[in-house]
Each structure stands twice: as C-alpha cells, then as structure tokens.
Motif scaffolding. Structure first.
Motif, mmCIF file in Angstrom:
data_model
loop_
_atom_site.group_PDB
_atom_site.id
_atom_site.type_symbol
_atom_site.label_atom_id
_atom_site.label_comp_id
_atom_site.label_asym_id
_atom_site.label_seq_id
_atom_site.Cartn_x
_atom_site.Cartn_y
_atom_site.Cartn_z
ATOM 1 N N GLU A 323 43.558 37.884 41.055
ATOM 2 C CA GLU A 323 43.288 38.568 42.292
ATOM 3 C C GLU A 323 43.506 40.115 41.861
ATOM 4 O OE1 GLU A 323 45.371 37.935 46.390
ATOM 5 O OE2 GLU A 323 46.690 38.903 45.295
ATOM 6 N N ARG A 324 42.740 40.741 42.503
ATOM 7 C CA ARG A 324 42.630 42.340 42.356
ATOM 8 C C ARG A 324 42.381 43.315 43.402
ATOM 9 N NH1 ARG A 324 45.270 41.363 38.492
ATOM 10 N NH2 ARG A 324 44.895 42.205 36.304
ATOM 11 N N THR A 325 42.797 44.490 43.623
ATOM 12 C CA THR A 325 42.315 45.285 44.522
ATOM 13 C C THR A 325 41.082 45.914 44.141
ATOM 14 O OG1 THR A 325 43.360 47.259 43.773
ATOM 15 C CG2 THR A 325 44.541 45.766 45.125
ATOM 16 N N VAL A 326 40.390 46.492 45.135
ATOM 17 C CA VAL A 326 39.045 47.321 44.634
ATOM 18 C C VAL A 326 39.566 48.267 43.783
ATOM 19 C CG1 VAL A 326 37.540 48.860 45.896
ATOM 20 C CG2 VAL A 326 38.116 46.924 47.056
ATOM 21 N N ASP A 327 40.681 49.297 43.883
ATOM 22 C CA ASP A 327 41.130 50.260 42.899
ATOM 23 C C ASP A 327 41.105 49.596 41.277
ATOM 24 O OD1 ASP A 327 40.626 52.221 44.925
ATOM 25 O OD2 ASP A 327 42.835 52.275 45.167
ATOM 26 N N ASN A 328 41.841 48.439 41.619
ATOM 27 C CA ASN A 328 42.000 47.923 40.087
ATOM 28 C C ASN A 328 40.527 47.681 39.412
ATOM 29 O OD1 ASN A 328 44.865 45.825 41.401
ATOM 30 N ND2 ASN A 328 44.838 47.993 40.598
ATOM 31 N N ILE A 329 39.750 47.000 40.304
ATOM 32 C CA ILE A 329 38.587 46.472 39.731
ATOM 33 C C ILE A 329 37.730 47.717 39.393
ATOM 34 C CG2 ILE A 329 36.269 45.553 40.295
ATOM 35 C CD1 ILE A 329 37.598 43.937 42.311
ATOM 36 N N ALA A 330 37.813 48.733 40.115
ATOM 37 C CA ALA A 330 37.148 49.982 39.693
ATOM 38 C C ALA A 330 37.488 50.638 38.349
ATOM 39 C CB ALA A 330 37.157 51.094 40.836
ATOM 40 N N VAL A 331 38.817 50.479 38.268
ATOM 41 C CA VAL A 331 39.493 51.266 36.921
ATOM 42 C C VAL A 331 39.068 50.358 35.980
ATOM 43 C CG1 VAL A 331 41.380 51.768 35.601
ATOM 44 C CG2 VAL A 331 41.208 52.414 37.896
ATOM 45 N N GLU A 332 39.061 48.796 36.069
ATOM 46 C CA GLU A 332 39.017 48.107 34.963
ATOM 47 C C GLU A 332 37.469 47.744 34.603
ATOM 48 O OE1 GLU A 332 41.006 44.794 36.420
ATOM 49 O OE2 GLU A 332 42.937 45.295 35.985
ATOM 50 N N CYS A 333 36.763 48.069 35.430
ATOM 51 C CA CYS A 333 35.002 48.148 35.379
ATOM 52 C C CYS A 333 34.326 49.334 35.205
ATOM 53 C CB CYS A 333 34.406 47.289 36.332
ATOM 54 S SG CYS A 333 35.172 45.681 36.529
ATOM 55 N N THR A 334 35.123 50.593 35.288
ATOM 56 C CA THR A 334 34.795 51.818 35.139
ATOM 57 C C THR A 334 33.705 52.000 36.091
ATOM 58 O OG1 THR A 334 33.236 51.220 33.205
ATOM 59 C CG2 THR A 334 35.239 52.249 32.681
ATOM 60 N N MET A 335 33.979 51.829 37.371
ATOM 61 C CA MET A 335 32.963 52.057 38.527
ATOM 62 C C MET A 335 33.529 52.723 39.526
ATOM 63 S SD MET A 335 31.495 47.902 38.287
ATOM 64 C CE MET A 335 30.738 48.301 39.797
ATOM 65 N N SER A 336 32.891 53.225 40.494
ATOM 66 C CA SER A 336 33.506 53.700 41.541
ATOM 67 C C SER A 336 34.071 52.800 42.611
ATOM 68 C CB SER A 336 32.450 54.832 42.402
ATOM 69 O OG SER A 336 31.560 54.235 42.806
#
Length: 366
Positions: A323-336
């Motif tokens: 489970e991840r938040t949108v912000d977590n995913i953005a950081v880990e995937c280098t996306m906005s």
C-alpha cells in the motif's frame, strides 16, 4: 400436505427448538400423526418451551400452514423437509441440521462448492480478496456459498456473479425478506443468474440477532470447504469455522496484518492449523482440481491489459512495497502526483489497482 410436512412447518413456525422436539419425538417413537393428534398435552411432555407451546396451539388450526404453502407457491419457493430427495444430504445427516429448508431459486446446484465468510467491517483489501475468490470459484465451475451480509459475504457473491457463476446465500431471515436492504439488487442478481436463497425460517421472518449464528452451521455444512477472509477473534465467521471443523470440512484462512483486530480470528485459525490461503490461483487449483500454470507471471502478463511504461512502474512499486499514497508513488516512480493520479484512474478502471484507504492505493490481488 403430508403429516410430516405439517409437523415440521409447525415446529419451524413455533420459534422454539425444532430439532430438540423432533429428537424427543424419535426417542419416544411418536409419529407425525401421533404428534398432531396428541395436541398440547403431548407437546408439553416433549419439553416444548411455554412460548413455543402457545404458538403451536395457535398454528394447529391449519390457517397459518395453508397461508405458508400459498406464499411458497406464489413466490416460487420450495419447502423441503429433511426427507425430500432435494434436501441436502449433508444437512440431513448433521445432528444439529435444520429439519426444513425454504429454497428460492434454482435447486439443487451441482458442482464443487466453497463457503466464503468474514467480517462485515472488512478492509478494501479483504473485499478485493473475497471477490477474487468468488470469481476464481465461478471460473472453475464451483458454487460459492455465503451469508449475503455486507462486507466479505457480499463481495464473494458479487465476484461469483461477475464471472457468470452461481452462488447461494443462506439467510438469517425469511427468503422473502432482503436483509440488509442495500443488498436487494444483489439477491435479485443471485436469483436471475441461476443461484438460490436458502433459509430455515418462515416467510416474513425479520432479522433477529440469534438467527445469524444459527444459520452459520448451514453455511459450513453445505460447503466442501470454508475460507475465512477477515474475521475478528469473536465473530460470526469464527463461529462458522468452528461448525466447519466439527463437520470435518477443510478450513482455509487469508493471512492478515497482526496489528488489526479484523484479522485476529483468521490469523489465529492459521496458527491453529488452518490452511493459509496465500494464492487465489493455487487455492482454486487445489479446491477445484484445476491445472496450475507453470509460469503464472507470464500467463498473468499475457492476460493483463497493455500497460504504459509509467503504469508498469507504478504497478511494480505497489507489488513490491504494498500500500502506498499518491505522494509515495510519485517519489518512488519519479513522477508528478498528477501523472500518478492519471495512471491510477486508468489502472483502477481495468481492475489492476484499487483504493485501499483514504488516499492510499494497492495492487489488486491475483
């Protein structure tokens, strides 16, 4: 109407202990005809509770019995005594099984069966797993049995129906009472798609707290095996698991977080020796004699919809870290965050991911 059916309807409608009274009748070699002729004096000797005795006297005039049979004919419901050829053999042989079943829908349903139960207050993850089990069972030609309740029960029924399967809801009300009311459409789907609603209670019986633990034994005894998805230590699902174990059925449980009360019972079942359900595909292979795919990841990729590079990156993160938040995913995937949300919307529509909590996302179980 046969004397046996008349007696069983009276015992069922009396609200007493039908099985206890019937056992006393058998012990004293009292036939249904003798029971009807003996009246209140005989019924009292058979240890009928005072309230049930009063109700039996009221029902013996026959008017209620005729109304019940008329309601069955009007609603297309079968009323099956334990001696009927379509009465489930497993229930007839159970020492605490019902003496009578009201069946609305297609019956009997042939094929291997699995009961799926759990808490009404389940997590989004538990709901996803339950639906996935229901779908896998349907795809394998199996029948899904549950209690029609909110949460895990409803998800299992829905998963089966979405895959074109047949499912049975064992109710704690009459078969003409849809409870919870929010599941009316679900119950109608069950009937429309060749499934069935079952109950041991007369028409018009409204939900009563003690009916649900009572119906749990029917769920457990009907199925070939039982899966507990999420269940607190003290819950109806754990009660169903106890009945399943006593009946000699296989019991499976889905592992859950040890910090969450909703998983304390299901985790305890695994600790005590239940089969851990760690893969829906492997469970379906074992439960329904399906051939396992040698390379499941390749098969899953072949069947899954095409993913863009960004979507694949998000899915890899969710599968690896959970489970991840949108912000977590953005950081880990280098996306906005905007890019992440756009991808998640597409992936959720395809059933690849699901919102597992406020602002949190998980990969769908498979």
């Amino acid at each position: 109407m046969t004397p046996l059916l008349r007696v069983l309807l009276m015992l069922t409608g009396s609200g007493g202990s039908p099985r206890k009274v019937w056992t006393a009748m058998m012990k004293e070699d009292i036939t249904p005809e003798m029971f009807l002729e003996g009246g209140p004096s005989l019924w009292e000797k058979l240890d009928c509770p005072p309230a049930a005795l009063k109700k039996l006297s009221h029902l013996s005039d026959g008017q209620w019995l005729e109304k019940e049979m008329a309601a069955a004919a009007r609603n297309g419901v079968k009323i099956l005594p334990f001696s009927h050829g379509e009465f489930p053999e497993r229930l007839a042989e159970a020492p605490d099984g019902p003496l009578l079943l009201y069946v609305r829908g297609e019956w009997p349903l042939e094929g291997p069966s699995v009961a799926v139960v759990g808490t009404r207050k389940c997590s989004p993850y538990g709901k996803q797993v339950s639906a996935r089990i229901g779908r896998a069972a349907a795809e394998a030609g199996g029948v899904v049995i549950s209690g029609g309740a909110a949460g895990i029960d409803g998800a299992a029924h829905e998963g089966s129906l979405d895959a074109g399967g047949r499912t049975v809801a064992v109710l704690g009300t009459g078969v003409d009472v849809f409870y919870p009311g929010s599941h009316e459409n679900l119950f109608r789907r069950i009937l429309d798609q060749g499934g069935a609603l079952l109950s041991e209670y007369p028409f018009g019986t409204t939900p009563r707290r003690w009916h649900f633990p009572e119906r749990n034994r029917i769920i457990a005894q009907l199925a070939d095996r039982l899966v507990v998805v999420e269940a607190p230590h003290r819950s109806g699902a754990m009660n169903t698991a106890r009945h399943a174990l006593e009946a000699g059925r296989e019991v499976w449980a889905v592992p859950g977080r040890i910090t969450e009360e909703a998983c304390s019972g299901s985790n305890r079942l695994i600790f005590d020796g239940a089969h851990p359900l760690v893969s829906v595909d492997e469970f379906a292979a074992l439960a329904f004699d399906r051939q396992l795919v040698l390379f499941p990841e390749e098969e899953r990729e072949r069947k899954s919809p095409f993913l863009t590079g960004k979507e694949q990156k998000i899915l890899s993160v969710l599968k690896k870290y959970g489970e991840r938040t949108v912000d977590n995913i953005a950081v880990e995937c280098t996306m906005s965050p905007a890019e992440v949300l756009s991808c998640l919307a597409v992936m959720a529509a395809a059933g690849i991911v699901f919102p597992s909590g406020p602002g949190r996302w998980s990969a769908s179980p498979g």
